[in-house]
Design an enzyme around this catalytic site. Structure first.
Site: not given
Length: 243
Positions: A107-109
């Site tokens: 998951l992206d930050a």
């Protein structure tokens, strides 16, 4: 190397399905299946590590030393165990685990929510492979008032720089003056795909959370907390990726 064969009712009891005596009743009632065949005779022995066992149609995960974990990844945390830029990583959330875990996909930050971790390499590989089309559910807060025609467009498909994408399901759950809350299901894992498809239809994402992968739900798990997959959850995912 295969494990020593074990009586089926013992395998069921050790998995917490029922006591040995009640497990015998389940077998006698034809509710237990081994490798695609219903078993009704007592005393059958199976390899608990390789046999595909189902009770009332539900997959019983094989005996394994591997770990399968759900983490509610907090906002701002990088999907990695270390980061050269010094950003927060997953390492802080799994340091109490004895196993050396790694994340399944990412998951992206700036995206929060459900992330799977494991030490089973083949499981991780198959879960991330696009051919298995594992459904992932997201909740997004977006700019603007999303219209029904936009929902239809997203379900039909939009063209992005790296190819077309369509939502398997899309629902508008709330609409306010300047923002909307939507829920969408996709089975692709391209980079920032949810953000890009929503931006393409004129509704940039303000906040994004993944709430489900397959039959695994985030539920009430708090940000930063983790739990082991249940037997039903793991069994369902193993079926989905052919393990």
């Amino acid at each position: 190397m295969n494990a020593e064969p074990v009586r089926l009712q013992k395998v069921l009891a050790q998995a917490g399905i029922a006591s040995r005596r009640h497990s015998e009743t389940l077998i006698a009632q034809g509710r237990v299946e081994v490798d695609g065949e219903i078993v009704i005779q007592m005393g059958i022995r199976v390899d608990p590590a390789t046999a595909v066992i189902r009770v009332d149609g539900k997959r019983l995960p094989p005996a394994s030393a591997n770990a399968y974990v759900v983490l509610n990844k907090p906002l701002g945390v990088v999907s990695a165990m270390s980061d050269p830029r010094g950003r927060p990583t997953l390492a802080a959330y799994v340091e109490s685990r004895a196993e050396r875990l790694f994340h399944v996909g990412r998951l992206d930050a700036d995206t929060e929510g459900l992330l799977l971790l494991t030490n089973d390499g083949e499981f991780a590989h198959r879960m991330a492979h696009p051919s298995y089309e594992i459904a992932k559910v997201y909740v997004a807060e977006v700019d603007g008032r999303v219209q029904n025609k936009t929902a239809t467009r997203l379900r039909t498909g939009v063209d992005l720089d790296d190819g077309p994408i369509a939502a398997d399901a899309f629902k508008i759950t709330q609409v306010h003056d300047d923002r909307s809350l939507v829920r969408l299901t996709i089975h692709e894992g391209r980079n920032r795909i949810v953000r890009r498809m929503l931006a393409e239809v004129g509704h940039p994402v303000r906040r994004l959370s993944r709430v489900a992968i397959g039959d695994v739900r985030l539920g009430s798990l708090k940000p930063g907390d983790l739990r082991d997959l249940s037997a039903d959850e793991l069994g369902g995912l193993l079926d989905s990726v052919g393990l």
